[in-house]
Design an enzyme around this catalytic site. Sequence first.
Site, PDB file in Angstrom:
ATOM      1  N   ASP A 166      -2.247 -14.381   8.728  1.00  0.00           N
ATOM      2  CA  ASP A 166      -2.000 -14.599  10.049  1.00  0.00           C
ATOM      3  C   ASP A 166      -3.181 -14.909  11.064  1.00  0.00           C
ATOM      4  O   ASP A 166      -4.298 -14.343  10.680  1.00  0.00           O
ATOM      5  CB  ASP A 166      -1.160 -13.285  10.582  1.00  0.00           C
ATOM      6  CG  ASP A 166       0.382 -13.210  10.125  1.00  0.00           C
ATOM      7  OD1 ASP A 166       0.758 -14.365   9.708  1.00  0.00           O
ATOM      8  OD2 ASP A 166       0.878 -12.112  10.323  1.00  0.00           O
ATOM      9  N   TYR A 210       1.878  15.440  -8.150  1.00  0.00           N
ATOM     10  CA  TYR A 210       2.956  16.206  -8.762  1.00  0.00           C
ATOM     11  C   TYR A 210       2.482  16.751 -10.134  1.00  0.00           C
ATOM     12  O   TYR A 210       2.836  18.170 -10.495  1.00  0.00           O
ATOM     13  CB  TYR A 210       4.114  15.603  -9.090  1.00  0.00           C
ATOM     14  CG  TYR A 210       4.862  15.319  -7.642  1.00  0.00           C
ATOM     15  CD1 TYR A 210       5.392  16.582  -7.037  1.00  0.00           C
ATOM     16  CD2 TYR A 210       5.083  14.079  -7.005  1.00  0.00           C
ATOM     17  CE1 TYR A 210       6.058  16.644  -5.815  1.00  0.00           C
ATOM     18  CE2 TYR A 210       5.864  14.156  -5.827  1.00  0.00           C
ATOM     19  CZ  TYR A 210       6.247  15.107  -5.049  1.00  0.00           C
ATOM     20  OH  TYR A 210       6.866  14.892  -3.931  1.00  0.00           O
ATOM     21  N   GLU A 214      -1.084 -13.806   2.690  1.00  0.00           N
ATOM     22  CA  GLU A 214      -0.722 -12.642   3.060  1.00  0.00           C
ATOM     23  C   GLU A 214       0.722 -12.248   3.128  1.00  0.00           C
ATOM     24  O   GLU A 214       1.049 -10.965   2.637  1.00  0.00           O
ATOM     25  CB  GLU A 214      -1.120 -12.455   4.593  1.00  0.00           C
ATOM     26  CG  GLU A 214      -0.918 -11.060   5.244  1.00  0.00           C
ATOM     27  CD  GLU A 214      -1.160 -11.130   6.832  1.00  0.00           C
ATOM     28  OE1 GLU A 214      -2.088 -11.907   7.206  1.00  0.00           O
ATOM     29  OE2 GLU A 214      -0.960 -10.104   7.518  1.00  0.00           O
TER      30      GLU A 214
END
Lengths: 363, 506
Positions: free
Chosen positions: A250, A105, A198
Amino acid sequence: MNSNSAGSVVERRKVVLERLRRLGEEIYEQLDKGIFPSIEMPSRSIENIYYDTKLRQYVLGDKRVRRSVRNIRHLRSFTQLIWAALFSYELTSQRKTSTLRDVYYSAQAYEMSFKDQQESNNIITDLETVLGFSREDFNIFPEERSAVFGDLTIRYTVPGYEGKTLNLTSHPDGVMIGPALTSAEFVETSADKVIAIEKGGLFTRFIEENVHKRFNAILVLTAGQAPRATRHFIRRLNRELKLPVYIFTDGDPWGMHIAMVIISGSANAAHLRDLTTPDAKWSGVWATDIVNYKLPTDPLDEIDIKRLYELQRDPRYQNDPLWQREINTFLKIRRKAEQEAFSRYGLTYIVDEYLPAKLEQTK
Amino acid sequence: MSEATFEEISASDFFYRNRDIAGFSNPSRAIFAAIRELVENSLDAAESIMVPPDIYVRLSFEKNVSKETQIYRLRVEDNGTGIPPRHIPLAFGQVLYGSKYKLKQQRGTFGLGGKMAILYGQITAHEPATIISSTGSTHIFMFKIMIDIQRNRPIIMDRKVLLNKSGWRGTIVEFALEGDYFRAMPKIIEYFKQTAIVNPYANLTFVDPRGRLYRFTRATTVMPEPPKETLPHPYGVDVELLQRLIQITPHENMLDFLRNHFHRVGRKTAEKFLEFSGIDASKNPKKLSHEEVVRLAQKLKEFKEFIPPDASCLSPLGEELLRTGILKELKPEFVAVHQRKPATYSGHPFIVEAAIAYGGEIPAKGQFLLYRFANRIPLLYDEASDVATKVINSMNWRRYKVTPDMPIAIVVHICSTKVPYKTVGKEFIADRPEVRREIANALREVARQLQRFLSKKEHVNREKKRMGVFSRYLPKIAQFSTKLAGKEKPPDIEKLLRSVSRLELE
């Protein structure tokens, strides 16, 4: 570029500002002499990305590209690059920060509109490549946020907080790894290790269960794939405080790769240094853990399998037999498990049994 | 057994019974054909004395006949040569009377256009036609005539002689006819517009029954060279023409007959031909039997050594005038014109002129606009059957970077002593290989010129855009780097910008 491992945060900022100013000067002088200005930088094309086994990360090869104003196709991106350099210079010298979205922007105020966010992101990556510094070094941060918790005292360098210190146990939700923390200096710690996690749920569980005290650890939430600021932060914990780093993700190809990026970096950041922690360890959840702990699982789907075959060929996974073993095990069992799967043995099992065992195993 | 009766019909009667041959097949077509025939006579009349034509046409409403058809009064005035009074009744009152049987390029070829219009007016409106004419002499002559259809003779209803104080010269024809103007209107307006393209030295004024004025003003007073009359070329004669020549010839041997009645046949060529055909050079042409005449016609076509006809009998518009006409009526951004060298088909000389106009006020219609002309008259019907359409459709336009969605108009003008019309309606050109080849070559030439123009235009646009990009970004680079380097004064980028515009010229 390897010399960019500047000592203190303040030093580092001085170097970045000087680089930016020199870039402006070079272009100014070329223009003044009536020469079409040009900038040379390493090529980031796929053919020029190599895996450096010594550095244990991706690096750029010798191929270089030249952006010249003489070439009409380069003109727009060249102008954007100079604008981004000026914008970064002003941010850094005024010690303000901005996001990639802000960059997109802000350009419009200079009648320098970017086509889209991607175009402006690319220009920032160009600037990183030209300078050999990552955008966090010139105060442009991504939107992602991760957090840290543990007995580490830091000293701020951001305006208004200069000199103030903070112990990172002071907030039970952890402290966001934002621009202020990224630019802070480390004062002291009693911890002897770093545990990167995580997922937010487990991070909170670890704090609740006093993992930081029981294991003398600094806890870092990566919130999925670790942002660069977080990777740099983990590296600093490892290098400056000499703390070993253990990573828990995981038990699937994606979790495994989150650990790998913290350890060996990404191809996208081949132009940058100081984002990797080669000695960090992936402590779990391994495929073999799924078998050994009889964890509740989900089947691997097609895209998981495809990813495993990709990782099997990935140079980052070649050196350590652990990785190949785990990939093969995943392919054999065709199952995956989340960190939360340990809850089948009770909420504290993961902290009481699994964590100490894995820390020991991956020491 | 009953006795068969044979009835001889006059030329007027013949055309009356077969009026669609001449284009008077229905009320809308008839009104168009009447205007067209008279305007073309007027153009010829002015051109024959090398005066830029001033033609005024007025069509006014008289009364309704039926739902679709009305009676109109048509008045056509010109500043042409005028007609000597003794010729006026026959010129307008007898079909097939006229001067159009010599060999030179002329607009009409039947010698019946104007008369057919008057004949049509008479049988639909039952009124005499008024002819006013002066050759610029001391008097103006006015005739009211009707045609005796069966006898093909003019009937003079009234005759007046006026003093020509102002020295006026020209002809006025006025008569009533039945027609359907509102259905014919688009074609009529189009006819005037296209006539203005191919006669850029003419002033055309048309006042229609609604009182609207259409004015096509000349853009030049330069006129094309008038055609010269020539003898018929041996390749183009038939038995009929041979017999007519034999009847009128004063020459009493074949050698002189050939030398004096045929185009580009001299002593040598005539001798060679007589040897080739086995005809005795001293034979009196008037003594040739019918079989011998037929054989002569055949041999004339077979002999390979006749020199091709020259084009002095043709009057093409010329590249400059064609360009002027197109610029004035179509107002394109670009026009390329090309005139081919004279060529022949079956002993008839012809010249093809072509033009391609691009942009400006030419609309993009998804296909090329085609303007067809023959002997300086527009052809408005049966475009799809015309040889020019076939040539355009078979050309590989992509080779010239031209696509049908571009605003493009194509003009094809063929002039000849005998335009190879496919039908008696004289609306489209037959697909003769010689004609096709000339049109194709002419179009290729103008297409090449257009391609050059288009690529130059594209180049200029590209360079303009390029310069725009540089002058947009260079100052910004200067501004940003000045600030970044902490300098006060921006660097001088004028030198660089100048070198950018220099790059373009290379």
